[in-house]
Design an enzyme around this catalytic site. Structure first.
Site, PDB file in Angstrom:
ATOM      1  N   VAL A  74     -20.203 106.506  13.621  1.00 44.51           N
ATOM      2  CA  VAL A  74     -20.981 107.324  12.682  1.00 44.51           C
ATOM      3  C   VAL A  74     -22.460 106.995  12.853  1.00 44.51           C
ATOM      4  O   VAL A  74     -22.818 105.977  13.444  1.00 44.51           O
ATOM      5  CB  VAL A  74     -20.551 107.100  11.210  1.00 44.51           C
ATOM      6  CG1 VAL A  74     -19.070 107.427  11.028  1.00 44.51           C
ATOM      7  CG2 VAL A  74     -20.837 105.677  10.746  1.00 44.51           C
ATOM      8  N   SER A 128     -24.221 103.016  25.442  1.00 42.14           N
ATOM      9  CA  SER A 128     -25.277 103.866  25.983  1.00 42.14           C
ATOM     10  C   SER A 128     -24.737 104.861  26.989  1.00 42.14           C
ATOM     11  O   SER A 128     -23.750 104.603  27.657  1.00 42.14           O
ATOM     12  CB  SER A 128     -26.345 103.015  26.667  1.00 42.14           C
ATOM     13  OG  SER A 128     -27.323 103.860  27.233  1.00 42.14           O
ATOM     14  N   LYS A 182     -28.619  96.194  23.129  1.00 38.30           N
ATOM     15  CA  LYS A 182     -28.734  97.666  23.162  1.00 38.30           C
ATOM     16  C   LYS A 182     -30.120  98.106  22.686  1.00 38.30           C
ATOM     17  O   LYS A 182     -30.718  99.034  23.228  1.00 38.30           O
ATOM     18  CB  LYS A 182     -27.646  98.314  22.295  1.00 38.30           C
ATOM     19  CG  LYS A 182     -27.750  99.846  22.179  1.00 38.30           C
ATOM     20  CD  LYS A 182     -27.704 100.486  23.548  1.00 38.30           C
ATOM     21  CE  LYS A 182     -27.621 102.012  23.580  1.00 38.30           C
ATOM     22  NZ  LYS A 182     -28.371 102.793  22.684  1.00 38.30           N
ATOM     23  N   HIS A 185     -32.498  97.537  25.442  1.00 36.16           N
ATOM     24  CA  HIS A 185     -32.251  98.618  26.408  1.00 36.16           C
ATOM     25  C   HIS A 185     -33.048  99.851  26.007  1.00 36.16           C
ATOM     26  O   HIS A 185     -33.723 100.475  26.830  1.00 36.16           O
ATOM     27  CB  HIS A 185     -30.751  98.938  26.473  1.00 36.16           C
ATOM     28  CG  HIS A 185     -30.444 100.279  27.101  1.00 36.16           C
ATOM     29  ND1 HIS A 185     -30.587 101.471  26.421  1.00 36.16           N
ATOM     30  CD2 HIS A 185     -30.019 100.613  28.346  1.00 36.16           C
ATOM     31  CE1 HIS A 185     -30.272 102.477  27.226  1.00 36.16           C
ATOM     32  NE2 HIS A 185     -29.922 101.974  28.400  1.00 36.16           N
ATOM     33  N   ASN A 186     -32.977 100.212  24.745  1.00 41.79           N
ATOM     34  CA  ASN A 186     -33.694 101.407  24.293  1.00 41.79           C
ATOM     35  C   ASN A 186     -35.210 101.221  24.370  1.00 41.79           C
ATOM     36  O   ASN A 186     -35.927 102.147  24.729  1.00 41.79           O
ATOM     37  CB  ASN A 186     -33.281 101.769  22.859  1.00 41.79           C
ATOM     38  CG  ASN A 186     -31.946 102.503  22.822  1.00 41.79           C
ATOM     39  OD1 ASN A 186     -31.127 102.346  23.720  1.00 41.79           O
ATOM     40  ND2 ASN A 186     -31.728 103.278  21.787  1.00 41.79           N
ATOM     41  N   GLU A 189     -36.076 101.728  27.792  1.00 42.13           N
ATOM     42  CA  GLU A 189     -35.958 103.183  28.030  1.00 42.13           C
ATOM     43  C   GLU A 189     -37.270 103.881  27.623  1.00 42.13           C
ATOM     44  O   GLU A 189     -37.779 104.741  28.342  1.00 42.13           O
ATOM     45  CB  GLU A 189     -34.765 103.691  27.214  1.00 42.13           C
ATOM     46  CG  GLU A 189     -34.606 105.188  27.086  1.00 42.13           C
ATOM     47  CD  GLU A 189     -33.468 105.534  26.114  1.00 42.13           C
ATOM     48  OE1 GLU A 189     -32.346 105.025  26.295  1.00 42.13           O
ATOM     49  OE2 GLU A 189     -33.697 106.306  25.160  1.00 42.13           O
ATOM     50  N   LYS A 260     -36.098 107.916  17.084  1.00 46.63           N
ATOM     51  CA  LYS A 260     -35.151 107.596  16.020  1.00 46.63           C
ATOM     52  C   LYS A 260     -35.381 106.189  15.506  1.00 46.63           C
ATOM     53  O   LYS A 260     -34.907 105.842  14.433  1.00 46.63           O
ATOM     54  CB  LYS A 260     -33.720 107.746  16.514  1.00 46.63           C
ATOM     55  CG  LYS A 260     -33.368 109.172  16.895  1.00 46.63           C
ATOM     56  CD  LYS A 260     -31.886 109.420  16.767  1.00 46.63           C
ATOM     57  CE  LYS A 260     -31.499 110.699  17.484  1.00 46.63           C
ATOM     58  NZ  LYS A 260     -31.477 110.500  18.946  1.00 46.63           N
ATOM     59  N   ARG A 287     -46.125 107.408  21.647  1.00 50.82           N
ATOM     60  CA  ARG A 287     -45.390 108.447  20.911  1.00 50.82           C
ATOM     61  C   ARG A 287     -46.058 108.690  19.564  1.00 50.82           C
ATOM     62  O   ARG A 287     -46.190 109.826  19.116  1.00 50.82           O
ATOM     63  CB  ARG A 287     -43.933 108.025  20.696  1.00 50.82           C
ATOM     64  CG  ARG A 287     -43.109 108.034  21.966  1.00 50.82           C
ATOM     65  CD  ARG A 287     -41.618 107.974  21.629  1.00 50.82           C
ATOM     66  NE  ARG A 287     -40.813 107.726  22.823  1.00 50.82           N
ATOM     67  CZ  ARG A 287     -39.501 107.767  22.849  1.00 50.82           C
ATOM     68  NH1 ARG A 287     -38.813 108.047  21.734  1.00 50.82           N
ATOM     69  NH2 ARG A 287     -38.827 107.542  23.963  1.00 50.82           N
TER      70      ARG A 287
END
Ligand code: 6PG
Length: 473
Positions: A74, A128, A182, A185-186, A189, A260, A287
């Site tokens: 979720v 991912s 993770k 990782h983002n 990214e 996000k 960003r």
């Protein structure tokens, strides 16, 4: 018959993960808050394997073999706690709850501790690879107890991406380790995408190249050491032509990058840990800058350089080198952050293994990760990836190009915060003496904060307002 494993939360990611499990021969219990999704999954994809659908959470839990294994898919947030509470109430000691969402690692630590009290294993697993990865083989970064990995590892390795036959799924470490990795990782990214965007922007402005020309450049780069998923899809996006207007797709998209939040989390954590992840931070801030249209509209009248373009074929190769060097810096910083977190939280992370599970399935998958693996194999205690002989040599080859790129960008007024700050980091680490000594002097002057000396033990303070004599502090 009882199911081998369950998935609750059947939006795109959950549905595709359930299908991936079923395609690998597992009987998969499926459940969703609104039952229509559960029924749709069985109706559309029931032929792919064995699904055991339930409308109620109690039936879902009851349909699982013991020890029970349930994956929650979720949207990360308060909803996750509600689903965990609901499942845990129906479970028994020894059962396992996996959270496959992008949870904050501190939430995962809290949830793991709370469930451990009740004898339930909580596994925070970073997954991912987007929709396609979930279905065809994601990169999986699970954190949690060794026992839970024993029961879940073989299944996760089965459904994960494989590179040279090696699954892109390993046990990362206890509690929040998987979600932390993770998160980094983002962050990486974000940095990869920012560096790609700067390369595109600079070449377009400096050479007057079209997006289609640049698609060709990126396609060429993808055949060398930059070979990666993000470079590959950059060529695809740059080649895209808008059907409605006939213009390049990139010219009809609003230039405001959304997020996000995982990139922001990475930087927040790095600030806490004291690790300079400047590559990721610049990407997050770039960003943010793009997201202020009122300031940008107002600032358009500010003065810029008279020079607008520099036609030079060498610039393409220079930008490729700058991109590669800056990428090495960003990864070195991200790996430093994982090492610092490993020490802080007692995770005992195997950094080389992290490079291995990112080789396939995930968004930052790249050939380059093999080199990182090799660097940690050769020296598990590398002080920084930059000094691994292979990377040090690559930086040596790239650095003159890198400086020309930053100089050119500054001259023609194209912002390259990723390239520039990566170069500043490289030069900062290289320095024999840093001006931090002057900062220490100023701190001692106005706040008696004391300083260390290069030639003697102990802390010292100079009596700045008085006789300016130095005394041990
Ligand atoms: C992945 C991605 C994914 C992430 C998106 C969007 O590993 O599959 O990292 O988890 O949510 O990339 O992230 P932003 O909206 O923050 O750019």
């Amino acid at each position: 018959d009882l199911a081998d494993i369950g998935v609750t939360g059947l939006a795109t990611m959950g549905r595709n993960l359930a299908r991936n499990l079923a395609r690998h021969g597992y009987a998969v219990a499926v459940h969703n808050r609104s039952a229509s999704r559960t029924h749709a999954l069985v109706r559309e994809f029931g032929g792919e394997g064995t699904f055991v659908p339930s409308e109620e959470a109690a039936d879902f839990v009851a349909s699982l073999k013991r020890p029970r294994r349930a994956i929650i898919m979720v949207k990360a947030g308060a909803g996750t706690d509600a689903v965990i509470d609901q499942l845990a109430a129906l479970m028994e000691p020894g059962d396992m709850i996996v959270d496959g969402g992008n949870a904050h690692f501190e939430d995962t630590r809290r949830r793991e501790a709370a469930l451990r009290e009740r004898g339930i294993h909580f596994v925070g697993a970073g997954i991912s690879g987007g929709e396609e990865g979930a279905l065809l083989g994601p990169s999986i970064m699970p954190g949690g107890s060794a026992e839970s990995w024993e029961a879940l590892g073989p299944i996760l390795q089965d459904i994960a991406a494989k590179v040279d036959g090696v699954p892109c799924a390993v046990h990362v470490g206890p509690d929040g380790a998987g979600h932390f990795v993770k998160m980094v990782h983002n962050g990486i990214e974000y940095s990869d995408m920012q560096l790609i965007a700067e390369s595109y922007d600079l070449l377009r402005q400096a050479l007057g190249a079209t997006p289609a020309d640049l698609a060709e450049v990126f396609r060429g780069w993808n055949r060398g050491e930059l070979d990666s998923y993000l470079i590959e899809i950059t060529a695809e996006v740059l080649d895209q032509v808008d059907a409605a207007t006939g213009r390049p797709f990139v010219d009809v998209v609003v230039d405001r990058a959304e997020q996000k939040g995982t990139g922001r989390w990475t930087v927040q954590s790095a600030l806490e840990l004291g690790v300079p992840v400047t590559g990721i931070a610049e990407a997050v801030f770039a960003r943010a800058l793009s997201g202020h249209p009122e300031q940008r509209a107002a600032a358009r009248s500010l003065a810029g350089p008279s020079l607008s373009g520099v036609g030079a074929e060498e610039l393409v190769e220079d930008v490729r080198q700058a991109l590669y060097a800056s990428k090495i810096v960003a990864y070195a910083q991200g790996f430093d952050q994982m090492a610092a977190a490993s020490r802080e939280y007692g995770w005992d992370l195997d950094l080389g293994a992290m490079a291995t599970i990112w080789r396939g399935g995930c968004i930052i998958r790249a050939k380059f990760l093999d080199r990182i693996r090799a660097a940690y194999d050769a020296d598990p205690n590398l002080p920084t990836l930059l000094v691994d002989p292979t990377f040090a040599a690559a930086l040596g080859v790239a650095q003159e190009s890198w400086r020309r790129v930053v100089t050119t960008a500054v001259r023609i007024g194209v912002p390259t915060p990723g390239f520039s700050s990566a170069l500043a980091y490289y030069d900062g680490l290289r320095r024999d003496r840093l001006p931090a000594a002057l900062v220490q002097g100023l701190r001692d002057y106005f706040g008696a904060h004391t300083y260390l000396r290069v030639d003697r033990e102990g802390a010292f303070h100079t009596d700045w307002p008085g006789d300016r004599a130095e005394r041990p502090a």
